[in-house]
Write an enzyme that holds these catalytic residues in place. Structure first.
Site, PDB file in Angstrom:
ATOM      1  N   GLY A  44       0.773  -1.238   0.000  1.00 54.51           N
ATOM      2  CA  GLY A  44       0.000   0.000   0.000  1.00 54.51           C
ATOM      3  C   GLY A  44       0.805   1.289   0.000  1.00 54.51           C
ATOM      4  CG  ASP A  45       3.393   4.471   1.819  1.00 46.79           C
ATOM      5  OD1 ASP A  45       3.415   5.158   0.771  1.00 46.79           O
ATOM      6  OD2 ASP A  45       3.785   4.907   2.915  1.00 46.79           O
ATOM      7  CG  LEU A  46       6.843  -0.933  -3.045  1.00 47.48           C
ATOM      8  CD1 LEU A  46       7.543  -1.524  -1.832  1.00 47.48           C
ATOM      9  CD2 LEU A  46       6.453  -2.042  -4.011  1.00 47.48           C
ATOM     10  CG  ASN A  50       7.843   3.218   2.913  1.00 50.28           C
ATOM     11  OD1 ASN A  50       8.415   3.821   3.819  1.00 50.28           O
ATOM     12  ND2 ASN A  50       6.644   3.543   2.495  1.00 50.28           N
TER      13      ASN A  50
END
Length: 192
Positions: A44-46, A50
């Site tokens: 969801g937040d690649l 991250n």
């Protein structure tokens, strides 16, 4: 992690990494994503911030603050200034009559295509745009996250464009990404 984030690692190591090293790094990132997807977890937040890099240069996916387990939760995408560059367009612009779009395996693949751009060519998506508002505007206009100032190998460009498709159903699966990277590695190894 000793080498910090993928972003900081590439700032120091990009010029010294061979294409084989870059493709291996990407394949390991894709394998980490495959592990998540096989266990019905959406990152969801690649982003480049991250992915952490260990001492041996191997990547670790991190920051699961907005990840979700499919079928158990349904968090809406929340973005910060940096993440907009990696976010699939549907996460930023859902139709008026639709609820806010949630992260999916396909939105993770869009982000993975953007990570490919940075690992292979040293450029963040939309690198020439300085603010999140300008990036969002470009996404609304279906502008690709690249411009003509960087020469990208045609087969890499074609594959990244598949990852960046505005039609999420046309994006490759994580297995297809791994197969592509394995084939690219084989081609590089045989020509080296």
């Amino acid at each position: 992690m000793p080498n910090g984030t993928l972003e900081s690692y590439l700032k120091h190591a990009h010029e010294t990494l061979s294409m084989i090293d870059r493709l291996r790094l990407l394949k390991q990132i894709a394998e980490g994503l495959q592990y998540l997807h096989d266990n019905d977890v959406i990152h969801g937040d690649l982003t480049n911030g991250n992915v952490l890099v260990a001492t041996d240069g191997s990547p670790r996916l991190a920051d699961f603050g907005i990840s979700n387990i499919m079928g158990q939760s349904n968090p809406a995408f929340s973005y910060h200034t940096g993440a907009v560059r990696w976010a699939a367009p549907e996460l930023l612009d859902s139709p008026d009559d639709q609820p806010i779009q949630c992260a999916t395996k396909s939105t993770d693949i869009y982000a993975l295509g953007s990570i490919m751009l940075q690992v292979l060519y040293g450029k963040q998506p939309y690198w020439w745009l300085k603010s999140a508002i300008h990036v969002m505007s470009a996404k609304f206009k279906c502008t690709e996250p690249i411009d003509s100032s960087v020469e990208i190998e045609p087969n890499h460009l074609d594959f990244m464009r598949r990852c960046w498709s505005t039609k999420s159903e046309l994006r490759p699966s994580v297995e297809e990404v791994i197969n592509y990277l394995q084939e690219a590695l084989s081609n590089e190894t045989s020509s080296a």
